[in-house]
Design a protein around this motif. Sequence first.
Motif, PDB file in Angstrom:
ATOM      1  N   ASN A   1       2.931 -11.685  32.688  1.00 50.67           N
ATOM      2  CA  ASN A   1       2.092 -12.191  33.774  1.00 50.67           C
ATOM      3  C   ASN A   1       2.521 -13.599  34.169  1.00 50.67           C
ATOM      4  OD1 ASN A   1       0.596  -9.881  33.822  1.00 50.67           O
ATOM      5  ND2 ASN A   1      -0.936 -10.662  32.377  1.00 50.67           N
ATOM      6  N   LEU A   2       3.549 -13.698  35.001  1.00 52.67           N
ATOM      7  CA  LEU A   2       4.074 -15.003  35.411  1.00 52.67           C
ATOM      8  C   LEU A   2       3.510 -15.434  36.761  1.00 52.67           C
ATOM      9  CD1 LEU A   2       6.070 -17.137  34.349  1.00 52.67           C
ATOM     10  CD2 LEU A   2       7.879 -15.990  35.631  1.00 52.67           C
ATOM     11  N   PHE A   3       3.459 -14.490  37.687  1.00 50.16           N
ATOM     12  CA  PHE A   3       3.004 -14.828  39.045  1.00 50.16           C
ATOM     13  C   PHE A   3       1.824 -13.951  39.471  1.00 50.16           C
ATOM     14  CE2 PHE A   3       7.687 -15.834  39.322  1.00 50.16           C
ATOM     15  CZ  PHE A   3       7.527 -17.200  39.233  1.00 50.16           C
ATOM     16  N   GLU A   4       0.807 -13.908  38.631  1.00 50.15           N
ATOM     17  CA  GLU A   4      -0.381 -13.115  38.988  1.00 50.15           C
ATOM     18  C   GLU A   4      -1.015 -13.704  40.235  1.00 50.15           C
ATOM     19  OE1 GLU A   4      -3.155 -12.719  35.838  1.00 50.15           O
ATOM     20  OE2 GLU A   4      -2.665 -10.594  35.665  1.00 50.15           O
ATOM     21  N   ILE A   5      -1.396 -12.860  41.153  1.00 48.22           N
ATOM     22  CA  ILE A   5      -1.853 -13.344  42.467  1.00 48.22           C
ATOM     23  C   ILE A   5      -3.058 -14.288  42.361  1.00 48.22           C
ATOM     24  CG2 ILE A   5      -3.399 -11.377  43.052  1.00 48.22           C
ATOM     25  CD1 ILE A   5      -0.907 -12.945  45.499  1.00 48.22           C
ATOM     26  N   ASP A   6      -3.963 -14.037  41.391  1.00 45.95           N
ATOM     27  CA  ASP A   6      -5.158 -14.889  41.260  1.00 45.95           C
ATOM     28  C   ASP A   6      -4.821 -16.306  40.772  1.00 45.95           C
ATOM     29  OD1 ASP A   6      -6.730 -12.939  42.202  1.00 45.95           O
ATOM     30  OD2 ASP A   6      -7.866 -12.568  40.371  1.00 45.95           O
ATOM     31  N   THR A   7      -3.712 -16.474  40.075  1.00 45.43           N
ATOM     32  CA  THR A   7      -3.314 -17.831  39.654  1.00 45.43           C
ATOM     33  C   THR A   7      -2.258 -18.405  40.600  1.00 45.43           C
ATOM     34  OG1 THR A   7      -1.779 -16.825  38.093  1.00 45.43           O
ATOM     35  CG2 THR A   7      -3.855 -17.637  37.191  1.00 45.43           C
ATOM     36  N   LEU A   8      -1.479 -17.505  41.180  1.00 47.54           N
ATOM     37  CA  LEU A   8      -0.411 -17.950  42.082  1.00 47.54           C
ATOM     38  C   LEU A   8      -0.970 -18.537  43.392  1.00 47.54           C
ATOM     39  CD1 LEU A   8       2.687 -17.993  42.716  1.00 47.54           C
ATOM     40  CD2 LEU A   8       2.362 -15.741  43.761  1.00 47.54           C
ATOM     41  N   THR A   9      -1.945 -17.845  43.984  1.00 46.21           N
ATOM     42  CA  THR A   9      -2.442 -18.257  45.311  1.00 46.21           C
ATOM     43  C   THR A   9      -3.000 -19.690  45.321  1.00 46.21           C
ATOM     44  OG1 THR A   9      -2.955 -15.954  45.700  1.00 46.21           O
ATOM     45  CG2 THR A   9      -3.858 -17.526  47.277  1.00 46.21           C
ATOM     46  N   PRO A  10      -3.868 -20.088  44.383  1.00 44.40           N
ATOM     47  CA  PRO A  10      -4.344 -21.488  44.423  1.00 44.40           C
ATOM     48  C   PRO A  10      -3.198 -22.484  44.313  1.00 44.40           C
ATOM     49  CG  PRO A  10      -5.690 -20.189  42.927  1.00 44.40           C
ATOM     50  CD  PRO A  10      -4.521 -19.329  43.286  1.00 44.40           C
ATOM     51  N   GLY A  11      -2.192 -22.163  43.513  1.00 43.92           N
ATOM     52  CA  GLY A  11      -1.037 -23.059  43.366  1.00 43.92           C
ATOM     53  C   GLY A  11      -0.235 -23.151  44.653  1.00 43.92           C
ATOM     54  N   ILE A  12      -0.053 -22.017  45.297  1.00 43.14           N
ATOM     55  CA  ILE A  12       0.712 -22.012  46.551  1.00 43.14           C
ATOM     56  C   ILE A  12      -0.019 -22.817  47.634  1.00 43.14           C
ATOM     57  CG2 ILE A  12       1.463 -20.518  48.473  1.00 43.14           C
ATOM     58  CD1 ILE A  12       3.385 -20.256  46.202  1.00 43.14           C
ATOM     59  N   THR A  13      -1.341 -22.759  47.640  1.00 46.42           N
ATOM     60  CA  THR A  13      -2.085 -23.528  48.651  1.00 46.42           C
ATOM     61  C   THR A  13      -1.863 -25.036  48.450  1.00 46.42           C
ATOM     62  OG1 THR A  13      -4.102 -23.527  47.312  1.00 46.42           O
ATOM     63  CG2 THR A  13      -3.923 -21.788  48.959  1.00 46.42           C
ATOM     64  N   VAL A  14      -1.775 -25.449  47.186  1.00 51.39           N
ATOM     65  CA  VAL A  14      -1.508 -26.868  46.894  1.00 51.39           C
ATOM     66  C   VAL A  14      -0.091 -27.223  47.341  1.00 51.39           C
ATOM     67  CG1 VAL A  14      -1.220 -28.586  45.051  1.00 51.39           C
ATOM     68  CG2 VAL A  14      -3.163 -27.007  44.999  1.00 51.39           C
ATOM     69  N   PHE A  15       0.859 -26.339  47.041  1.00 50.05           N
ATOM     70  CA  PHE A  15       2.245 -26.564  47.465  1.00 50.05           C
ATOM     71  C   PHE A  15       2.321 -26.656  48.995  1.00 50.05           C
ATOM     72  CE2 PHE A  15       6.121 -24.399  49.039  1.00 50.05           C
ATOM     73  CZ  PHE A  15       7.043 -25.387  48.712  1.00 50.05           C
ATOM     74  N   GLY A  16       1.584 -25.794  49.681  1.00 47.30           N
ATOM     75  CA  GLY A  16       1.588 -25.770  51.148  1.00 47.30           C
ATOM     76  C   GLY A  16       1.155 -27.092  51.758  1.00 47.30           C
ATOM     77  N   LEU A  17       0.311 -27.815  51.030  1.00 46.07           N
ATOM     78  CA  LEU A  17      -0.182 -29.097  51.564  1.00 46.07           C
ATOM     79  C   LEU A  17       0.927 -30.136  51.710  1.00 46.07           C
ATOM     80  CD1 LEU A  17      -3.587 -29.801  49.777  1.00 46.07           C
ATOM     81  CD2 LEU A  17      -3.193 -29.050  52.115  1.00 46.07           C
ATOM     82  N   SER A  18       2.008 -29.971  50.938  1.00 48.16           N
ATOM     83  CA  SER A  18       3.097 -30.953  51.037  1.00 48.16           C
ATOM     84  C   SER A  18       3.694 -30.942  52.450  1.00 48.16           C
ATOM     85  CB  SER A  18       4.172 -30.709  49.979  1.00 48.16           C
ATOM     86  OG  SER A  18       4.678 -29.407  50.107  1.00 48.16           O
ATOM     87  N   PHE A  19       3.527 -29.840  53.171  1.00 49.91           N
ATOM     88  CA  PHE A  19       4.034 -29.789  54.544  1.00 49.91           C
ATOM     89  C   PHE A  19       3.197 -30.665  55.483  1.00 49.91           C
ATOM     90  CE2 PHE A  19       5.837 -25.992  52.665  1.00 49.91           C
ATOM     91  CZ  PHE A  19       7.159 -26.102  53.074  1.00 49.91           C
ATOM     92  N   MET A  20       1.943 -30.934  55.088  1.00 47.99           N
ATOM     93  CA  MET A  20       1.104 -31.821  55.916  1.00 47.99           C
ATOM     94  C   MET A  20       1.710 -33.233  55.923  1.00 47.99           C
ATOM     95  SD  MET A  20      -1.153 -29.874  57.030  1.00 47.99           S
ATOM     96  CE  MET A  20      -0.437 -28.272  56.720  1.00 47.99           C
ATOM     97  N   THR A  21       2.277 -33.623  54.773  1.00 49.83           N
ATOM     98  CA  THR A  21       2.946 -34.926  54.695  1.00 49.83           C
ATOM     99  C   THR A  21       4.122 -34.949  55.655  1.00 49.83           C
ATOM    100  OG1 THR A  21       2.366 -34.969  52.360  1.00 49.83           O
ATOM    101  CG2 THR A  21       3.996 -36.569  53.080  1.00 49.83           C
ATOM    102  N   LEU A  22       4.893 -33.864  55.638  1.00 50.05           N
ATOM    103  CA  LEU A  22       6.060 -33.772  56.519  1.00 50.05           C
ATOM    104  C   LEU A  22       5.633 -33.832  57.984  1.00 50.05           C
ATOM    105  CD1 LEU A  22       9.134 -33.242  56.746  1.00 50.05           C
ATOM    106  CD2 LEU A  22       8.631 -30.800  56.758  1.00 50.05           C
ATOM    107  N   PHE A  23       4.569 -33.096  58.332  1.00 50.52           N
ATOM    108  CA  PHE A  23       4.102 -33.074  59.727  1.00 50.52           C
ATOM    109  C   PHE A  23       3.710 -34.466  60.198  1.00 50.52           C
ATOM    110  CE2 PHE A  23       2.283 -28.474  59.378  1.00 50.52           C
ATOM    111  CZ  PHE A  23       3.569 -28.004  59.223  1.00 50.52           C
ATOM    112  N   SER A  24       2.827 -35.128  59.416  1.00 51.94           N
ATOM    113  CA  SER A  24       2.312 -36.417  59.886  1.00 51.94           C
ATOM    114  C   SER A  24       3.409 -37.471  59.882  1.00 51.94           C
ATOM    115  CB  SER A  24       1.102 -36.877  59.070  1.00 51.94           C
ATOM    116  OG  SER A  24       1.437 -37.020  57.723  1.00 51.94           O
TER     117      SER A  24
END
Lengths: 243, 242
Positions: A45-68
Amino acid sequence: MRMMTFAKRCTKEILRDPINLGFGLGFPLVLLLLLSAIQANIPVNLFEIDTLTPGITVFGLSFMTLFSATLIAKDRETALLQRLYTTPLTASDFIMGYMLPLLPIALGQTVICYLFAVPLGLTVSVNIIYAVIGMIPMAVFNISLGLLCGSIFSVKQVGGICGALLTNLSAWFSGVWFDLELVGGLFGKIAYALPFVHAAEMEKALFNGRFELAGAHILPILLYSLLISAVAVFAFLRQMKKQ
Amino acid sequence: MQTIKTTNLVKRYKDLTAVNKLCLEIEQGELFSLLGVNGAGKTTTLKMLSCLTKPTDGDAIVGGFSITKEAEQVKRLIGVSPQETAVAPNLTVKENLELFCGIHGFTKEKTQMKIKELSGLFSLDDVLQRKVGRLSGGLKRRVSIAMALISEPKILFLDEPTLGLDVIARHDLWDTIRSLKGSVTIILTTHYMEEAAALSDRIGIMKHGRLLALGTVEELKKKAGSDDFEAAFVSIVKEETV
């Protein structure tokens, strides 16, 4: 009123950039899909969706830095910002105008990530709402970091620093790809001194309804958000004075 | 009646004196050009007069207000079109104009009226819905100047408005600038002799931050003893005739 006019303009500039949309929204979703596909084909169980999704949402926020950061650096380089300095817009109008539009975009990106993960097997519960709301402090951190980088770097530098370096920092030090406990040592210490892993852990805790655990991670995120916001405001005002 | 009066205006950047004790008087409704080679101090002068940068020494009165003590009041009187085409590229022409109307606190009705007026004046009706980033250089400049006029400024600063434009676009823009003469005081910087000669009521020639000569085209030609304005400019700059 003036600030809202400027904020509306910033929203349009960001949302009408196809590269922004492609990377900011598309990339986290592709990762979700890809890592879920890997998970389906491995015995652990490395990338279980219930643990993966919250992590990916945090990773996605780094693009907000790039945008601004990209938007501010571009405005500086094209002299639009200089021209706007000759209008009645105040320093707070600029700062809020740049930061405010990104908050709903960040939350929208988080909601889309969770919705996208549902058909991949994500457990649906009311906790998703708490997890989305819990993203706000980390979103503020990332947006402020963008304000800071956009105030001091050129468009080219922003692309390298925010586009490549920060997204990688966020990915490696958030513990999304691997368990930081397994690596430990200096790497683990650095990771826990930064806000990314705390944000990922808080998201997971909120998603699982473990609010006490979430509370334990919020302090470093808040501290980083406050610190970076203050430095970003200082840097923006400094470049404003320089102009 | 004077709209602008500078008194010993100085701007220093470390060892470099970009503007050196500039004394200048510009009348209301005048189109005044600042002419000079690169590094003459034209843009720095414009930046000080438009409150973008503070003078190191001296002061200027713009529309009755001091640029050092009453920058906010000065900002309400001026419009600026910078050297670079400073527009929001992903916004349409109409949205760019709306942005500046909003920043100046216009009502919806006034915004619509202003857009109609300026799109007519600058022949932008056909491109109102097009993104500015996709327009030609000449059209971008027109949008840029139209944006500077939204606040109904008493004083308009145009920093090299025709830089990089082809001959036709340049002449079109000259016609537009001419149409503004009289109603707005215009301060223009340029490298092009023919532009300064064609548009200006008076011209100031700068070099190394100093004002070398000041007058109408005819006065400057007479001063340099030349029938050709370009030759007169070269003579004044090379010999530093005051």
